[in-house]
Design an enzyme around this catalytic site. Structure first.
Site, short mmCIF file in Angstrom:
data_model
loop_
_atom_site.label_atom_id
_atom_site.label_comp_id
_atom_site.label_asym_id
_atom_site.label_seq_id
_atom_site.Cartn_x
_atom_site.Cartn_y
_atom_site.Cartn_z
N HIS A 1 96.51 28.68 21.69
CA HIS A 1 96.91 29.48 21.44
C HIS A 1 97.62 30.65 22.93
CE1 HIS A 1 97.88 29.12 17.10
NE2 HIS A 1 95.95 29.61 17.39
N GLY B 1 77.27 15.68 42.58
CA GLY B 1 77.29 15.04 43.54
C GLY B 1 77.57 13.83 43.68
N LYS B 2 78.12 13.79 43.10
CA LYS B 2 78.97 11.96 43.04
C LYS B 2 80.83 12.16 43.13
CE LYS B 2 76.10 9.55 39.31
NZ LYS B 2 75.98 9.14 38.22
N GLY B 3 81.17 13.04 43.26
CA GLY B 3 82.44 13.46 44.01
C GLY B 3 83.39 13.56 42.71
N GLU C 1 78.41 26.13 17.31
CA GLU C 1 79.80 24.84 17.57
C GLU C 1 80.72 26.34 17.07
OE1 GLU C 1 78.62 21.46 15.91
OE2 GLU C 1 76.61 21.61 16.89
N LEU D 1 81.55 22.44 47.82
CA LEU D 1 83.07 21.68 47.64
C LEU D 1 84.69 22.94 47.82
CD1 LEU D 1 84.34 20.10 45.58
CD2 LEU D 1 83.36 21.39 43.78
N TYR D 2 84.21 23.73 47.75
CA TYR D 2 85.52 24.71 47.80
C TYR D 2 85.97 24.63 48.74
CZ TYR D 2 83.74 25.98 42.88
OH TYR D 2 84.15 25.81 41.74
N GLU D 3 85.27 24.42 50.09
CA GLU D 3 85.85 24.18 51.81
C GLU D 3 86.29 23.29 51.45
OE1 GLU D 3 82.39 28.05 53.30
OE2 GLU D 3 82.25 26.12 53.52
#
Length: 182
Positions: free
Chosen positions: A49, A97-99, A37, A135-137
């Site tokens: 910063h 997978g939920k958008g 942490e 996703l990126y395409e």
């Protein structure tokens, strides 16, 4: 549905859990490391910063902003080249997978192009991360090249696909044109 908000100190416990999830990190370009942490709190302070060349947002449920679903960042913002590098992580497996990723990438693209006046956003994605590549395409990124066997993951080398989107490409996307016509 979902929204982006700037990362807050209160989000760090959840993010630390994700950054210590070996299965999640196996899908990302970063190597797996044990991160305590204190390291994440220092990472957050460094971000505070460096806000002039980076944007780090929590992806949250728009009705419950304390429910962090993922993290999306725009880093290495270069005002001369008007470019930046995008990174995304959807933390818990049940949220993939939920958008959520599609929403977050689209929102960060809009922010980069229309608020920060960038003209190019790039990313690297592991060649075996097929959901991320789709996703990126879908959001307009184009493959530009491959860094062959550049990342060491789980005992073997994996290639990294380099993708980018230009503002003019984004603005010519049919889905964007239909949104602007409404």
């Amino acid at each position: 549905m979902y929204k982006l908000r700037e990362l807050e100190r209160i989000d760090l416990d959840r993010i630390n859990k994700w950054r210590n999830d070996q299965n999640l990190i196996a899908c990302l370009g970063a190597p797996y490391r044990y991160i305590n942490e204190d390291v994440d709190h220092e990472w957050y302070e460094k971000y505070l910063h460096a806000r002039n060349n980076s944007v780090r947002c929590a992806i949250v449920d728009d009705k419950q902003e304390e429910v962090v679903l993922g993290l999306i960042s725009l880093l290495d913002i270069n005002s001369i080249n008007r470019s930046g590098v995008i990174h995304i992580m959807i933390g818990d497996n049940e949220n993939r997978g939920k958008g959520i990723g599609t929403f977050a990438v689209n929102e960060m693209i809009k922010h980069a192009f229309y608020n920060l006046n960038l003209r190019r956003i790039e990313l690297g994605v592991l060649e075996n991360n097929l959901p991320a590549i789709r996703l990126y395409e879908k959001t307009g990124f184009v493959r530009e090249g491959v860094k062959r066997e550049s990342n060491y993951k789980n005992g073997k080398y994996v290639s990294m696909i380099i993708m980018a989107i230009l503002r003019e490409d984004y603005e010519s996307m049919p889905s964007l044109r239909s949104e602007n016509d409404e």
